[in-house]
Design a protein around this motif. Structure first.
Motif, PDB file in Angstrom:
ATOM      1  N   SER A  72      38.375   2.054 -64.268  1.00 31.69           N
ATOM      2  CA  SER A  72      38.880   2.156 -62.909  1.00 31.69           C
ATOM      3  C   SER A  72      39.616   3.470 -62.702  1.00 31.69           C
ATOM      4  N   LEU A  73      39.385   4.083 -61.554  1.00 30.76           N
ATOM      5  CA  LEU A  73      40.091   5.302 -61.191  1.00 30.76           C
ATOM      6  C   LEU A  73      41.399   4.988 -60.469  1.00 30.76           C
ATOM      7  N   GLN A  74      41.600   3.726 -60.153  1.00 31.93           N
ATOM      8  CA  GLN A  74      42.800   3.297 -59.432  1.00 31.93           C
ATOM      9  C   GLN A  74      43.971   3.156 -60.387  1.00 31.93           C
ATOM     10  N   GLU A  75      45.077   3.794 -60.055  1.00 34.89           N
ATOM     11  CA  GLU A  75      46.294   3.614 -60.847  1.00 34.89           C
ATOM     12  C   GLU A  75      46.984   2.309 -60.471  1.00 34.89           C
ATOM     13  N   ASP A  76      46.792   1.886 -59.239  1.00 33.70           N
ATOM     14  CA  ASP A  76      47.428   0.677 -58.735  1.00 33.70           C
ATOM     15  C   ASP A  76      46.373  -0.410 -58.576  1.00 33.70           C
ATOM     16  N   GLY A  77      46.258  -1.285 -59.560  1.00 29.80           N
ATOM     17  CA  GLY A  77      45.281  -2.362 -59.517  1.00 29.80           C
ATOM     18  C   GLY A  77      45.528  -3.339 -58.393  1.00 29.80           C
ATOM     19  N   PHE A  78      46.773  -3.453 -57.950  1.00 31.45           N
ATOM     20  CA  PHE A  78      47.131  -4.367 -56.875  1.00 31.45           C
ATOM     21  C   PHE A  78      46.394  -3.991 -55.589  1.00 31.45           C
ATOM     22  N   ARG A  79      46.412  -2.705 -55.234  1.00 34.05           N
ATOM     23  CA  ARG A  79      45.717  -2.253 -54.024  1.00 34.05           C
ATOM     24  C   ARG A  79      44.211  -2.394 -54.175  1.00 34.05           C
ATOM     25  N   ALA A  80      43.694  -2.090 -55.337  1.00 36.57           N
ATOM     26  CA  ALA A  80      42.252  -2.221 -55.572  1.00 36.57           C
ATOM     27  C   ALA A  80      41.828  -3.676 -55.431  1.00 36.57           C
ATOM     28  N   ASN A  81      42.650  -4.615 -55.933  1.00 40.72           N
ATOM     29  CA  ASN A  81      42.328  -6.033 -55.807  1.00 40.72           C
ATOM     30  C   ASN A  81      42.306  -6.473 -54.353  1.00 40.72           C
ATOM     31  N   PHE A  82      43.276  -6.023 -53.568  1.00 35.49           N
ATOM     32  CA  PHE A  82      43.274  -6.383 -52.153  1.00 35.49           C
ATOM     33  C   PHE A  82      42.076  -5.778 -51.436  1.00 35.49           C
ATOM     34  N   GLY A  83      41.662  -4.593 -51.848  1.00 34.52           N
ATOM     35  CA  GLY A  83      40.467  -3.995 -51.265  1.00 34.52           C
ATOM     36  C   GLY A  83      39.231  -4.836 -51.539  1.00 34.52           C
ATOM     37  N   LEU A  84      39.091  -5.296 -52.779  1.00 35.50           N
ATOM     38  CA  LEU A  84      37.933  -6.125 -53.135  1.00 35.50           C
ATOM     39  C   LEU A  84      37.946  -7.469 -52.423  1.00 35.50           C
ATOM     40  N   THR A  85      39.099  -8.132 -52.396  1.00 36.62           N
ATOM     41  CA  THR A  85      39.155  -9.432 -51.721  1.00 36.62           C
ATOM     42  C   THR A  85      38.928  -9.268 -50.222  1.00 36.62           C
ATOM     43  N   GLY A  86      39.466  -8.206 -49.650  1.00 40.37           N
ATOM     44  CA  GLY A  86      39.226  -7.946 -48.231  1.00 40.37           C
ATOM     45  C   GLY A  86      37.758  -7.678 -47.951  1.00 40.37           C
ATOM     46  N   ALA A  87      37.098  -6.956 -48.850  1.00 38.66           N
ATOM     47  CA  ALA A  87      35.668  -6.663 -48.688  1.00 38.66           C
ATOM     48  C   ALA A  87      34.838  -7.946 -48.778  1.00 38.66           C
ATOM     49  N   VAL A  88      35.214  -8.854 -49.671  1.00 39.26           N
ATOM     50  CA  VAL A  88      34.495 -10.128 -49.796  1.00 39.26           C
ATOM     51  C   VAL A  88      34.682 -10.955 -48.522  1.00 39.26           C
ATOM     52  N   LEU A  89      35.917 -11.018 -48.010  1.00 42.89           N
ATOM     53  CA  LEU A  89      36.149 -11.755 -46.765  1.00 42.89           C
ATOM     54  C   LEU A  89      35.359 -11.136 -45.611  1.00 42.89           C
ATOM     55  N   ALA A  90      35.341  -9.809 -45.538  1.00 48.19           N
ATOM     56  CA  ALA A  90      34.589  -9.139 -44.477  1.00 48.19           C
ATOM     57  C   ALA A  90      33.104  -9.475 -44.579  1.00 48.19           C
ATOM     58  N   GLU A  91      32.566  -9.496 -45.802  1.00 44.42           N
ATOM     59  CA  GLU A  91      31.151  -9.826 -45.998  1.00 44.42           C
ATOM     60  C   GLU A  91      30.863 -11.260 -45.548  1.00 44.42           C
ATOM     61  N   LEU A  92      31.765 -12.182 -45.866  1.00 48.88           N
ATOM     62  CA  LEU A  92      31.579 -13.574 -45.434  1.00 48.88           C
ATOM     63  C   LEU A  92      31.646 -13.687 -43.912  1.00 48.88           C
ATOM     64  N   MET A  93      32.483 -12.879 -43.279  1.00 49.16           N
ATOM     65  CA  MET A  93      32.554 -12.882 -41.811  1.00 49.16           C
ATOM     66  C   MET A  93      31.290 -12.280 -41.205  1.00 49.16           C
TER      67      MET A  93
END
Length: 108
Positions: free
Chosen positions: A24-45
């Motif tokens: 991962s190129l992300q230093e902050d895994g917390f933000r990367a996790n929210f990005g992934l979960t948000g992307a999954v929710l967006a895909e379901l929508m």
């Protein structure tokens, strides 16, 4: 049924990973996790599986064909009948497990 890798979550994960090491190129895994979960929710929508029933409440639409992979896993964690706020939906997703499933789908 095989999972597609043409989702926003897959594309976001690919952007997050170093091309050579796969780390991962992300230093902050917390933000990367929210990005992934948000992307999954967006895909379901986008697929009209997670739908708004009130100004700020969402439920899973029932009677849809089954999904595969990370999207199917995410559906198991989301509210099925009781409308919930989007923040609650985000909180129910397990980003570490989603990340593992998404990575597995990318290498298949």
């Amino acid at each position: 049924m095989s999972a597609t890798i043409d989702t926003l979550a897959h594309q976001l994960l690919l952007l997050e990973l170093d091309d050579h090491s796969g780390r991962s190129l992300q230093e902050d895994g917390f933000r990367a996790n929210f990005g992934l979960t948000g992307a999954v929710l967006a895909e379901l929508m986008w697929q009209e599986r997670l739908v708004s029933v009130a100004a700020d409440r969402f439920v899973l639409r029932q009677g849809r064909p089954p999904l595969a992979g990370a999207l199917a896993l995410a559906e198991t964690w989301l509210p099925d009948s009781k409308p919930r706020k989007l923040q609650v939906c985000l909180g129910r997703l397990k980003p570490e497990r989603l990340r593992k499933v998404l990575l597995d789908e990318l290498v298949q």
